[in-house]
Design an enzyme around this catalytic site. Sequence first.
Site, short mmCIF file in Angstrom:
data_model
loop_
_atom_site.label_atom_id
_atom_site.label_comp_id
_atom_site.label_asym_id
_atom_site.label_seq_id
_atom_site.Cartn_x
_atom_site.Cartn_y
_atom_site.Cartn_z
CE1 TYR B 296 -10.38 -4.05 4.29
CE2 TYR B 296 -9.12 -5.95 3.54
CZ TYR B 296 -9.32 -4.59 3.57
OH TYR B 296 -8.46 -3.74 2.91
CE1 TYR B 346 -8.14 -3.76 -0.74
CE2 TYR B 346 -6.94 -2.21 -2.13
CZ TYR B 346 -7.01 -3.01 -1.00
OH TYR B 346 -5.94 -3.06 -0.14
#
Lengths: 510, 395
Positions: B296, B346
Site C-alpha cells: 500500500y 488510488y
Amino acid sequence: MSEPEASTAMRNADDPFLARLQEAVGRPGPVNVARDPVNQPMIRHWADIIDDANPCYVDPDAAALSVHGGIVAPPTMLDVWDKAGVQMRRDGASPVGAVIDVLDAAGFTSTLATNSDLEMTRYLRPGEVLESVARLESVSPEKHTAIGRGHFVTWRTDYATVEGEHVGSVLFRMLKFAPGTGRVDGPSAAGAHGAGAAPPPDPDPSRRPRPAINADNQFFWDGARAHELRIQECNACGALHFPPSPRCRDCGSFSMGFRVASGRGTLYAWAVPHHPQVNGFRYPVLTGLVELEEGTRLVANLVAMAREHIRIGMPLELCWLDSHPALEPGAIDSRGPITLPQFRPVRPARCESTRSVTELEVGDELALCPIPVSATLIVGGALMTRDYFDVHHDRDLAQRRGSRDIFMNIHTSLGLSQRYLSDCLGPETVFRDIRVRLGVPNHPGDTMTMSGAITALDRATGEISVSFRGTNETGDHVTGTAALVLPGGSEHDAIRAASAAAHAEREARS
Amino acid sequence: MTAHAYAGRTAIAGIGATEFTKFSGRSELQLALEACVAALDDAGLEPKRVSGLTTFTMESNPENEVMRGLGITELTHFSRVHHGGGAPAGIVQLAAMAVNEGVSDYVLCYRAFNERSGRRFGSGVQDQPAGASAEQAQFSWTSPYGLLTPASWIAMFASRMMHEHGVTSEDFGRVAVTCRAHAATNPKAHFYNRPITLDDHQSSRFICEPLRLLDCCQESDGGQAILVTSLERARDLRQPPGVIAAAAQGMGDDQQMMRSWFRESLMGLPEMAVCARQLWETSGLGPNDIATAVLYDHFSPFVLPQLEEFGFCAPGEAKDFIRSGEIALDGRLPVNTHGGQLGEAYIHGMNGIAEAVRQVRGTAVNQVAGADSGHVLVTGGTGVPTSALILSNDR
C-alpha cells in the site's frame, strides 16, 4: 569621476531636491562631547532592561577577574553616551541634522532605523568621557519601500575619548519616509497567488476546526480554558494516558482523574503542512508531537520559532493560544471558548564559563532563545538608550503614524542581540563588531526568537564570526553578524594584557 | 496457528475495473456497477449467481443499489469493513469466510468513487462537523493544530523515521520513482508513459513537510470489483483461479486511526505486524516465497516499514533495501508492478488486489518471473487498522 559618481551627478542635475540632500555628503559635523561620562547607573539600567546578567558590566569583583580587568560598558552602548536629551534639539550645523530638517520639511517626517554597524576598538570603562564626530555618508534617491516612500540617510560616527584615543565607530542608516505611502498588503498578497487563484486563508485562529468535546475529554478542554495542561491519570493505579479513555488500560479501573503537567517537554516528531490551506492557520503551519516530561505525548503547534529551527529532541515549554471565543454564552462543549496548548523553545541557561575557541567548529548552531517582547522592554529599552522617538513609547502617536503599536528601537535590538551572543558563548566573549539590519517591527506581545551559527573561526587567534537573527511571527526583526574573540587563542590573552596595563596606568595616575 | 479454514479453499475468480481517471463524468453508483459487471464478465458468471457483497464502510454505494443495478434478486451476505484504506484484503477475507461457511456461493467485493472529481480525501477533515462521538473526538487531538489531512498524519511518522532510522527524502523519492517507472509501462495507469526522476521528486513542492507532492498518491475516479468463490467453483469459470492462500486483518497495541503517535515507538507498523504474523503462520510461507508484492502506497514513507514488518529486510534497513534497487522489476522483491497508487490509480488498494491476481495468472503488463507459479503479497492501508493477503496460483 567614477561611474557611480557620474550617474549621481546626472541624476542630481535632473533632481534639485536630491542635489540639495546630497550637498553635505562627506562633510564632518561638529565635535559632540558626551554630557556624562560612561557611568555605572546607566549601565545597570541598561543591563536590567535587556536582562543581561553578564557580571563584567555590574559586578566589580567578577569583572576584575575577567578579561577586562574591571567593570566595562556593554559594547552596544557605544552610541548611547553622546546622545542628546529628551528635548532632542538638533544641531543645525550638523550635516546629518540639516538633511533630516530638509526631509522633515518635505513631508518625509517618519523615521525608521534600518542598519547599525558598530565597531569597537576596545571596551569603555566607567569614568571615561567620549566625544564624537558624525560624517554624512550618503542620501539615497527616493525609494518605494513597503512602509512608504522615502530616502535612506547614512552616516558614520567616530568615537574617541576626550584624550583623543579612538574607541570605535557606528555606521547608522535610517529611512526618512512619508507616512501613509506604504504598500497596501492586499493586492501584493493576492498577486502572489496568481490571477483567479483562491485568496490566502484567513489566519484568524477562531476559524480553526473546533475540537469535539465529550464526556471523555471534557477535563482536558476545561483545563486548557484555565491554562492548565491536564494528563489523564488513573485514580486506582496512577497510570497516565493520552489520548484519554473511560477505562484504564493498565488496571481496568473506570475511575479516571488527571494530573497537571509541568509544561516541559521535548520534540518527538514534527510535521509542517503547506497544502491544502484552510482558514485559521498561517502557512506553513508548524506542528509537533511533544513528549512531556511526565511521559505522555500530545500534538500542538510549535510557536516562537521558524521551520528551520525545528530539531527533534529540542526542549520545549508550554504556552497557550486562546483560539476561539464562545459561540454560545456559558457553553462548555465545542461551542464554548476554546484554548489550545502550544509549545515554544525554552530560553537556554546562560553560559557562565566562556567557551573556548578550541571546542567550537564552523557551522555550530547557537541555542534558540525566545525573547518575550513587552511594552516594558520596548519603552524601557528606548529610554535606557536615550531614544525618545515617540513611536517607541507612545501608542497613540505610534498608531497615528501608521503603526499597529509602539515598536522596539534599534538599540534595544542591538542590546538583545549582544546579550544573546554572550549568553550563548559566555560573559568574557569580546565583541570586535556587531552589525544589524532591521526587518519587521517588534511590537508588544510578540516573541522574538534568536538563532545563530558560527560562520568562521580562527583557532590561532580565537577570533570567530557569527551570524544571527531574531524572528517573530511576521518575519525577521533583526539579522546580523558579529566578530568576536573567545578564549583559547592569542587575541583574548592580548586583550587581557592590554586591559591589565590600562588598569595599572589608571591606578598609577590616581 | 493453524490455517484459516477458507485458506487454500477459496479463490478470486474474476477482476473488473472501470478506467481510472481524474473525472469519470458519471455517478459513483455507475462506476460500482461497471466494475462489478466487468469482474463477472472476466469470470464468465451470470450476475444472478452472486449472493454476497462486501465493501468498505466509506463506500457511498449501498449494497441494495448495487444489487438492484446488477439484477441480483437475493443476497444472503453483505458486510463492510471500517477504517478507510485498511479494508481491501479485509473485505476479500470476509467474502472468503462467507463462501467457505456456505453462506454465499459467489461474493463480489467492490469499491468505487469519484475521489478526484467529487469529495477529495486530500482536502482533509476541516469540513466535518464537530460532533462528539468517540470517533469524532479523535480528531480533537490534531485538527485544531492544522493536521487535517492523511498527508499531514503520515508526515509526523516520516519525520521520526528520518530521525531514528536515517531515512532521507530521497529514500521516499526512490519509492515514488520505482512506482512511476512501473506505471509508465502500464496502459491502464494514469501515469502511463510518464516516469519521473529522483530530481523531479526532490523538486516537487512540499505538501506537508517532510512529504513532497510526489510522495503522495493520486486522487482518482474509478471502481474495482473482485469476485470471490470457492476454489472448486473457480476452476469451472473462465479464468485460472487466484487462490487465497492466506488473509488477515490487524490492529496493533494502542491503535489509532493513522495517528498512532502515542505508542512507545513510532517505528514499524504494529498493525501490519499482526497481519504479517498471521499470513506467515497460517500459510507456512515466508518472505522468500513471495515473488512480488503490492504494498500500500498512499504515501511513499510507509512502504519502508512494510518491507521490514514482513521480514523482507531487517528493521531500519528498508532504506538500504530500496537504495540497492531491490523493489524494482529486476530486484529481489519487485513492488507495485502496476505502478501502485502513486502511479496507476488510488482505488483504496482494491486495484492492488487485481494486480496480484494478474501476477498469479501470468497476465500482468510487468509480469514477474515466477509469480505465476508462486505467491504474491498484497497489503491494505498503512497507519490504519489494516489487512493483507497472499494469492497463489492453483497447482
